[in-house]
Design a protein around this motif. Structure first.
Motif, mmCIF file in Angstrom:
data_model
loop_
_atom_site.group_PDB
_atom_site.id
_atom_site.type_symbol
_atom_site.label_atom_id
_atom_site.label_comp_id
_atom_site.label_asym_id
_atom_site.label_seq_id
_atom_site.Cartn_x
_atom_site.Cartn_y
_atom_site.Cartn_z
ATOM 1 N N GLU A 180 47.724 77.277 102.457
ATOM 2 C CA GLU A 180 46.593 76.702 103.165
ATOM 3 C C GLU A 180 46.610 75.185 102.949
ATOM 4 O O GLU A 180 47.193 74.686 101.991
ATOM 5 N N SER A 181 45.950 74.460 103.834
ATOM 6 C CA SER A 181 45.925 73.003 103.747
ATOM 7 C C SER A 181 44.906 72.530 102.716
ATOM 8 O O SER A 181 44.024 73.287 102.291
ATOM 9 N N LEU A 182 45.005 71.260 102.338
ATOM 10 C CA LEU A 182 44.012 70.683 101.432
ATOM 11 C C LEU A 182 42.632 70.716 102.078
ATOM 12 O O LEU A 182 41.625 70.947 101.403
ATOM 13 N N GLU A 183 42.571 70.512 103.396
ATOM 14 C CA GLU A 183 41.300 70.556 104.117
ATOM 15 C C GLU A 183 40.652 71.933 104.014
ATOM 16 O O GLU A 183 39.413 72.044 103.994
ATOM 17 N N PHE A 184 41.458 72.970 103.938
ATOM 18 C CA PHE A 184 40.933 74.326 103.787
ATOM 19 C C PHE A 184 40.161 74.469 102.480
ATOM 20 O O PHE A 184 39.114 75.133 102.428
ATOM 21 N N PHE A 185 40.678 73.825 101.426
ATOM 22 C CA PHE A 185 40.066 73.962 100.102
ATOM 23 C C PHE A 185 38.955 72.952 99.847
ATOM 24 O O PHE A 185 38.182 73.109 98.901
ATOM 25 N N GLU A 186 38.872 71.933 100.687
ATOM 26 C CA GLU A 186 37.892 70.860 100.442
ATOM 27 C C GLU A 186 36.465 71.368 100.300
ATOM 28 O O GLU A 186 35.753 70.966 99.360
ATOM 29 N N PRO A 187 35.966 72.264 101.175
ATOM 30 C CA PRO A 187 34.592 72.746 100.992
ATOM 31 C C PRO A 187 34.391 73.467 99.659
ATOM 32 O O PRO A 187 33.306 73.391 99.071
ATOM 33 N N MET A 188 35.406 74.156 99.184
ATOM 34 C CA MET A 188 35.309 74.834 97.891
ATOM 35 C C MET A 188 35.153 73.823 96.766
ATOM 36 O O MET A 188 34.339 73.999 95.850
ATOM 37 N N VAL A 189 35.962 72.762 96.820
ATOM 38 C CA VAL A 189 35.873 71.718 95.801
ATOM 39 C C VAL A 189 34.471 71.122 95.797
ATOM 40 O O VAL A 189 33.865 70.916 94.735
ATOM 41 N N ARG A 190 33.932 70.865 96.972
ATOM 42 C CA ARG A 190 32.602 70.275 97.064
ATOM 43 C C ARG A 190 31.522 71.215 96.533
ATOM 44 O O ARG A 190 30.584 70.781 95.842
ATOM 45 N N ARG A 191 31.640 72.496 96.825
ATOM 46 C CA ARG A 191 30.631 73.439 96.329
ATOM 47 C C ARG A 191 30.712 73.594 94.816
ATOM 48 O O ARG A 191 29.684 73.605 94.128
ATOM 49 N N VAL A 192 31.917 73.710 94.285
ATOM 50 C CA VAL A 192 32.070 73.904 92.840
ATOM 51 C C VAL A 192 31.596 72.673 92.080
ATOM 52 O O VAL A 192 30.985 72.779 91.005
ATOM 53 N N MET A 193 31.824 71.488 92.641
ATOM 54 C CA MET A 193 31.458 70.257 91.943
ATOM 55 C C MET A 193 30.067 69.749 92.324
ATOM 56 O O MET A 193 29.695 68.631 91.979
ATOM 57 N N ALA A 194 29.295 70.581 92.991
ATOM 58 C CA ALA A 194 27.967 70.151 93.433
ATOM 59 C C ALA A 194 27.003 69.964 92.267
ATOM 60 O O ALA A 194 26.104 69.126 92.323
ATOM 61 N N ARG A 195 27.166 70.758 91.201
ATOM 62 C CA ARG A 195 26.240 70.640 90.072
ATOM 63 C C ARG A 195 26.947 71.038 88.781
ATOM 64 O O ARG A 195 27.532 72.108 88.680
ATOM 65 N N PRO A 196 26.881 70.185 87.769
ATOM 66 C CA PRO A 196 27.532 70.502 86.488
ATOM 67 C C PRO A 196 26.776 71.593 85.735
ATOM 68 O O PRO A 196 25.552 71.661 85.785
ATOM 69 N N ILE A 197 27.524 72.455 85.060
ATOM 70 C CA ILE A 197 26.918 73.504 84.238
ATOM 71 C C ILE A 197 27.260 73.330 82.761
ATOM 72 O O ILE A 197 26.578 73.857 81.893
ATOM 73 N N ASN A 198 28.328 72.589 82.480
ATOM 74 C CA ASN A 198 28.751 72.372 81.094
ATOM 75 C C ASN A 198 29.009 70.881 80.885
ATOM 76 O O ASN A 198 30.132 70.426 80.939
ATOM 77 N N SER A 199 27.947 70.125 80.683
ATOM 78 C CA SER A 199 28.104 68.687 80.529
ATOM 79 C C SER A 199 27.001 68.121 79.661
ATOM 80 O O SER A 199 25.851 68.586 79.708
ATOM 81 N N LEU A 200 27.335 67.111 78.892
ATOM 82 C CA LEU A 200 26.350 66.376 78.112
ATOM 83 C C LEU A 200 25.255 65.825 79.012
ATOM 84 O O LEU A 200 24.107 65.684 78.607
ATOM 85 N N TYR A 201 25.621 65.531 80.262
ATOM 86 C CA TYR A 201 24.692 64.888 81.189
ATOM 87 C C TYR A 201 24.084 65.856 82.196
ATOM 88 O O TYR A 201 23.417 65.424 83.140
ATOM 89 N N ALA A 202 24.305 67.160 82.021
ATOM 90 C CA ALA A 202 23.843 68.132 83.006
ATOM 91 C C ALA A 202 22.314 68.110 83.151
ATOM 92 O O ALA A 202 21.794 68.134 84.264
ATOM 93 N N ARG A 203 21.597 68.037 82.039
ATOM 94 C CA ARG A 203 20.132 68.046 82.115
ATOM 95 C C ARG A 203 19.609 66.794 82.818
ATOM 96 O O ARG A 203 18.709 66.870 83.653
ATOM 97 N N ALA A 204 20.209 65.647 82.478
ATOM 98 C CA ALA A 204 19.793 64.409 83.127
ATOM 99 C C ALA A 204 20.066 64.467 84.627
ATOM 100 O O ALA A 204 19.269 63.995 85.442
#
Length: 205
Positions: free
Chosen positions: A175-199
């Motif tokens: 598949e093309s990179l464009e095919f995976f782009e929406p997945m990357v955006r959804r996964v990186m939409a909100r941090p779940i394991n980060s020092l700055y997640a609460r902020a």
């Protein structure tokens, strides 16, 4: 012509402190807002950096971008969830800046957004991938055995066997990179394991 600091770096509003210990609530409210705006661009920066792997063969049968796409495609077609597929897509993104430790670079990028197991797979896949070729380079192909007691050992071995080591086929239709782009955006939409997640959550509220 003398270029002022505002000309070089933009004239947007900035905090007033010269040392962090002088910072005020207003300063940090301003910085927090700028931080969130910058954080929203992370998927764009990640995708742009991934494109740097295009055409970089390093002697392999396919370029590093195709290997990444092929690894992710194989995982996707095998029914893996989006977090897993994005990990597979980005597992070698560290090749450009982390020549001697690319798994750790990739793992650091995805850590805020994935489970402990997926982070562990990404961080340690170099040792597991070495099972297939380290002995040709005078290295220990059993390097992965140091992790035998980990609850993620089998998952990492499976990732390398089914998707990573198998993803060097020039005839495979990825598949093309464009095919995976929406997945990357959804996964990186909100941090779940980060020092700055609460902020980040507070800023987004």
């Amino acid at each position: 012509m003398n270029l002022t600091e505002d000309t070089l770096h933009g004239a947007q509003e900035r905090a007033k402190f010269r040392e962090m210990k002088e910072g005020t609530q207003e300063d940090w409210a301003l910085i927090g807002g700028e931080y969130m705006a910058f954080a929203k661009g992370l998927p764009d920066r990640v995708l742009a950096h991934l494109k740097l792997l295009d055409g970089d063969f390093g002697g392999f049968p396919v370029c590093r971008l195709e290997h990444s796409l092929q690894t992710a495609t194989r995982a996707y077609r095998d029914g893996r969830d989006e977090d897993y597929v994005v990990m597979a897509l980005l597992h070698d993104i560290g090749d450009t800046l982390g020549t001697y430790n690319h798994p750790e670079v990739a793992a650091s990028i995805i850590k805020p957004f994935v489970s402990e197991e997926l982070h562990w797979i990404c961080q340690n896949h170099g040792h597991f991938q070495g099972y297939y070729y380290f002995h040709y380079l005078g290295m220990d192909r059993e390097s992965r055995e140091q992790f035998r007691g980990s609850p993620h050992f089998d998952a990492c071995a499976e990732f390398c066997e089914k998707y990573d080591q198998a993803a060097f086929d020039p005839d495979y239709e990825s598949e093309s990179l464009e095919f995976f782009e929406p997945m990357v955006r959804r996964v990186m939409a909100r941090p779940i394991n980060s020092l700055y997640a609460r902020a980040a959550e507070q800023q987004a509220a």
